[in-house]
Motif scaffolding. Structure first.
Motif, PDB file in Angstrom:
ATOM      1  N   ASP A 153      -2.862   5.609   0.878  1.00  0.00           N
ATOM      2  CA  ASP A 153      -3.759   4.510   1.246  1.00  0.00           C
ATOM      3  C   ASP A 153      -3.957   4.418   2.750  1.00  0.00           C
ATOM      4  O   ASP A 153      -5.002   3.942   3.216  1.00  0.00           O
ATOM      5  CB  ASP A 153      -3.212   3.176   0.739  1.00  0.00           C
ATOM      6  CG  ASP A 153      -3.168   3.078  -0.775  1.00  0.00           C
ATOM      7  OD1 ASP A 153      -4.004   3.732  -1.420  1.00  0.00           O
ATOM      8  OD2 ASP A 153      -2.295   2.365  -1.295  1.00  0.00           O
ATOM      9  N   SER A 177       0.830  -1.197   0.000  1.00  0.00           N
ATOM     10  CA  SER A 177       0.000   0.000   0.000  1.00  0.00           C
ATOM     11  C   SER A 177       0.868   1.251   0.000  1.00  0.00           C
ATOM     12  O   SER A 177       2.075   1.192   0.283  1.00  0.00           O
ATOM     13  CB  SER A 177      -0.923   0.000   1.223  1.00  0.00           C
ATOM     14  OG  SER A 177      -1.668  -1.196   1.290  1.00  0.00           O
ATOM     15  N   GLN A 215       5.573   2.059  -1.168  1.00  0.00           N
ATOM     16  CA  GLN A 215       4.863   0.984  -1.855  1.00  0.00           C
ATOM     17  C   GLN A 215       5.830   0.199  -2.737  1.00  0.00           C
ATOM     18  O   GLN A 215       6.585   0.775  -3.522  1.00  0.00           O
ATOM     19  CB  GLN A 215       3.734   1.548  -2.706  1.00  0.00           C
ATOM     20  CG  GLN A 215       2.877   0.463  -3.357  1.00  0.00           C
ATOM     21  CD  GLN A 215       1.794   1.052  -4.244  1.00  0.00           C
ATOM     22  OE1 GLN A 215       2.020   2.043  -4.946  1.00  0.00           O
ATOM     23  NE2 GLN A 215       0.620   0.446  -4.228  1.00  0.00           N
TER      24      GLN A 215
END
Length: 238
Positions: free
Chosen positions: A165, A160, A191
């Protein structure tokens, strides 16, 4: 992400620097190990129950708060490839650590041969896992030990985007040296970045030779959003 792409990304990592960092502090980052598309696709597997041999609700076991699932055979191709291709990069250091700690076990060059050793000892269940944390979730400090055969290094890949996120949810590693307070490292991940870290113990050089340091890892509380992580553990479980 195809096999050639992941193999190239693994080969392109600065392995001498990574190995030196692992030996010095027990963890090291592999930047951009997988691309954003593969990260999102892997995270999306979480809702497909057919992919997992078991699901764990962490609060039921006192592990923290959140959910994870152990992948079933056959492993997703990316997970299988990561496990198989990362392993030989780590065997020399794993052997070196065992030698320094007085452990006679040494590791075969190919991961399939190491798995055969695990399976012969009754450790036959796959251990790669996918974790999901939501707001308020966290992972207590722990070690991933599943039997007598333990490969001393493992990998976690953040799937993520921090700050987009989710917020919070830092990956942390602690080490406990004899007769000293615990030391904590917060590992910065983006990420697709991976962290390699010691599973349970690593050797540290002291004035009287090597001594054993106990390592644990966890995740701080998620403040908002949703965080997914892929865990690559090289030994299988009873």
């Amino acid at each position: 992400m195809d096999n050639d792409s992941i193999d190239a990304r693994i080969a392109a990592q600065d392995w001498p620097t990574i190995t030196a960092a692992l030996d010095a502090r027990g963890w090291a980052i592999l930047p951009a190990l997988i691309n954003p598309e593969s990260a999102r696709a892997t995270a999306a597997l979480f809702d497909d129950d057919t992919r997992f041999r078991s699901r764990i609700v962490m609060a039921r076991h006192g592990f923290g708060s959140g959910d994870y699932g152990y992948f079933a055979h056959p492993l997703p191709p990316l997970v299988s490839r990561l496990r198989r291709t990362l392993y030989p990069q780590l065997t020399a250091l794993a052997d070196h650590w065992h030698e320094r700690l007085g452990n006679p076990a040494r590791f075969p060059a190919a991961h399939q041969d190491y798995l055969a050793r695990c399976h012969d000892a009754g450790q036959q269940r796959p251990t790669p896992l996918l974790l999901r944390y939501r707001s308020g979730d966290y992972n207590c400090l722990h070690q991933d030990l599943y039997g007598a055969h333990v490969f001393p290094l493992q990998v976690a890949i953040l799937l993520s985007r921090p700050g987009s996120d989710f917020s919070g949810g830092d990956f942390v590693i602690t080490e406990q040296r004899p007769r000293q307070q615990s030391r904590v490292d917060v590992v910065p991940l983006g990420q697709g970045d991976a962290v390699i870290f010691a599973v349970n113990h690593r050797p540290v050089r002291g004035s009287r030779g090597d001594y054993r340091v106990t390592m644990r890892h966890g995740v701080t509380t998620i403040r908002s959003g949703e965080r997914h992580t892929l865990g690559i553990i090289f030994h299988d479980a009873h």
